[in-house]
Design a protein around this motif. Structure first.
Motif, PDB file in Angstrom:
ATOM      1  N   GLN A 197     -10.920   7.760  15.589  1.00 41.70           N
ATOM      2  CA  GLN A 197      -9.698   8.428  15.140  1.00 41.70           C
ATOM      3  C   GLN A 197      -9.243   7.893  13.783  1.00 41.70           C
ATOM      4  OE1 GLN A 197      -7.591   7.521  18.870  1.00 41.70           O
ATOM      5  NE2 GLN A 197      -7.166   9.718  19.052  1.00 41.70           N
ATOM      6  N   ALA A 198      -9.380   6.580  13.588  1.00 39.36           N
ATOM      7  CA  ALA A 198      -9.010   5.997  12.297  1.00 39.36           C
ATOM      8  C   ALA A 198      -9.869   6.566  11.180  1.00 39.36           C
ATOM      9  CB  ALA A 198      -9.142   4.478  12.357  1.00 39.36           C
ATOM     10  N   SER A 215      -9.214   3.763   8.017  1.00 38.00           N
ATOM     11  CA  SER A 215      -8.267   4.785   7.556  1.00 38.00           C
ATOM     12  C   SER A 215      -7.921   4.638   6.076  1.00 38.00           C
ATOM     13  CB  SER A 215      -6.983   4.718   8.384  1.00 38.00           C
ATOM     14  OG  SER A 215      -6.271   3.518   8.119  1.00 38.00           O
ATOM     15  N   TYR A 247      -3.640  -4.059   6.990  1.00 41.70           N
ATOM     16  CA  TYR A 247      -3.237  -4.823   8.168  1.00 41.70           C
ATOM     17  C   TYR A 247      -2.394  -6.003   7.711  1.00 41.70           C
ATOM     18  CZ  TYR A 247      -3.693  -8.434  11.797  1.00 41.70           C
ATOM     19  OH  TYR A 247      -3.435  -9.439  12.706  1.00 41.70           O
ATOM     20  N   ILE A 260      -8.891  -0.376  12.435  1.00 41.75           N
ATOM     21  CA  ILE A 260      -8.145   0.868  12.216  1.00 41.75           C
ATOM     22  C   ILE A 260      -7.664   0.951  10.771  1.00 41.75           C
ATOM     23  CG2 ILE A 260      -6.026   2.112  12.814  1.00 41.75           C
ATOM     24  CD1 ILE A 260      -6.342   0.932  15.672  1.00 41.75           C
ATOM     25  N   VAL A 314      -3.389   4.071   7.504  1.00 42.80           N
ATOM     26  CA  VAL A 314      -2.601   3.486   8.584  1.00 42.80           C
ATOM     27  C   VAL A 314      -2.230   2.057   8.191  1.00 42.80           C
ATOM     28  CG1 VAL A 314      -2.505   2.902  11.031  1.00 42.80           C
ATOM     29  CG2 VAL A 314      -3.850   4.884  10.273  1.00 42.80           C
ATOM     30  N   LEU A 360      -2.519   7.993  17.250  1.00 41.22           N
ATOM     31  CA  LEU A 360      -3.450   8.406  16.192  1.00 41.22           C
ATOM     32  C   LEU A 360      -3.806   9.888  16.321  1.00 41.22           C
ATOM     33  CD1 LEU A 360      -5.875   5.324  16.092  1.00 41.22           C
ATOM     34  CD2 LEU A 360      -3.809   5.732  14.747  1.00 41.22           C
TER      35      LEU A 360
END
Length: 248
Positions: free
Chosen positions: A150-151, A183, A187, A179, A161, A118
């Motif tokens: 970070q996401a 972002s 998923y 995440i 992501v 990331l």
């Protein structure tokens, strides 16, 4: 073509699927006049993924070969394995070069290094826009708060992501969903029995990176529930297109 005619029946069938995908994507509405799309493709290459590694590389390679042939997508391969080994390829637009790099990687025991992936993506997109990050993995052994931070940074930078979760580890599932959500991405779980589903999902992400959200929505019409679910998960504010080194 003579070379294709000499292929075994199973490989000819695979080539037919790729050709069909090419013709479908070529008809999609695409962003014009802008730079080529950039897709970062990250893979967990630790020992737990070894049983399905070769099959996954074949699936991923086929679909990226098809999309790169459209002339609108550059891809960087990132992978981690062993003791703090995290590698990033140059950005490539040649499908054969990408597939060669993918199939040359062997799995090696070690802990996950998702934070480094990331962080590398954040640095890359600050230098030049990355349109999407794909991550394929099965577990998570890191500080979820750091990953979430970070996401969120990637979300602010407009880099969704897309996480493809092999098998069903619950801790990893929760982290991966976080995440993806922060972002503005998506998923999707998969297993060894869902090869066609993974093909469709990876194709959809490649379409998004090359042609933007409009192209993805066009692609998802009439396709399976998994592709439509992926499309619906995308954050409303996200847009698509608008030498070996160590990943940081």
């Amino acid at each position: 073509m003579a070379e294709r005619d000499n292929l075994p029946a199973q490989q000819r069938s695979t080539q037919t699927e790729v050709d069909d995908f090419l013709s479908r994507v070529a008809a999609l509405p695409r962003a014009t006049g802008g730079p080529r799309g950039r897709l970062m493709f990250a893979m967990d290459a630790t020992a737990s993924r070894e049983p399905t590694w070769d099959r996954a590389c074949q699936i991923q390679g086929e679909m990226f070969q098809a999309t790169s042939a459209l002339g609108g997508l550059d891809i960087q391969l990132v992978y981690y394995r062993g003791f703090r080994e995290c590698q990033a390829s140059p950005w490539v637009g040649n499908a054969q070069d990408l597939l060669r790099r993918m199939t040359a990687v062997s799995c090696m025991a070690g802990q996950t290094q998702i934070a480094r992936v990331l962080g590398h993506c954040i640095k890359q997109t600050r230098d030049r826009k990355v349109n999407a990050l794909v991550f394929v993995g099965d577990c998570m052994e890191e500080d979820v708060d750091q990953l979430a931070h970070q996401a969120g940074q990637l979300g602010l930078l407009g880099v969704p992501v897309f996480i493809f979760h092999e098998r069903g580890d619950l801790i990893a599932k929760r982290a991966f969903q976080t995440i993806a959500r922060l972002s503005g991405g998506a998923y999707c779980p998969f297993d060894g029995s869902s090869a066609q589903q993974l093909r469709d999902l990876l194709s959809a992400v490649a379409v998004y990176a090359a042609g933007g959200r409009a192209a993805l929505e066009h692609y998802s019409r009439g396709r399976g529930d998994a592709v439509r679910l992926l499309t619906s998960q995308l954050g409303s504010g996200q847009g698509g297109r608008g030498g070996q080194s160590h990943a940081s």
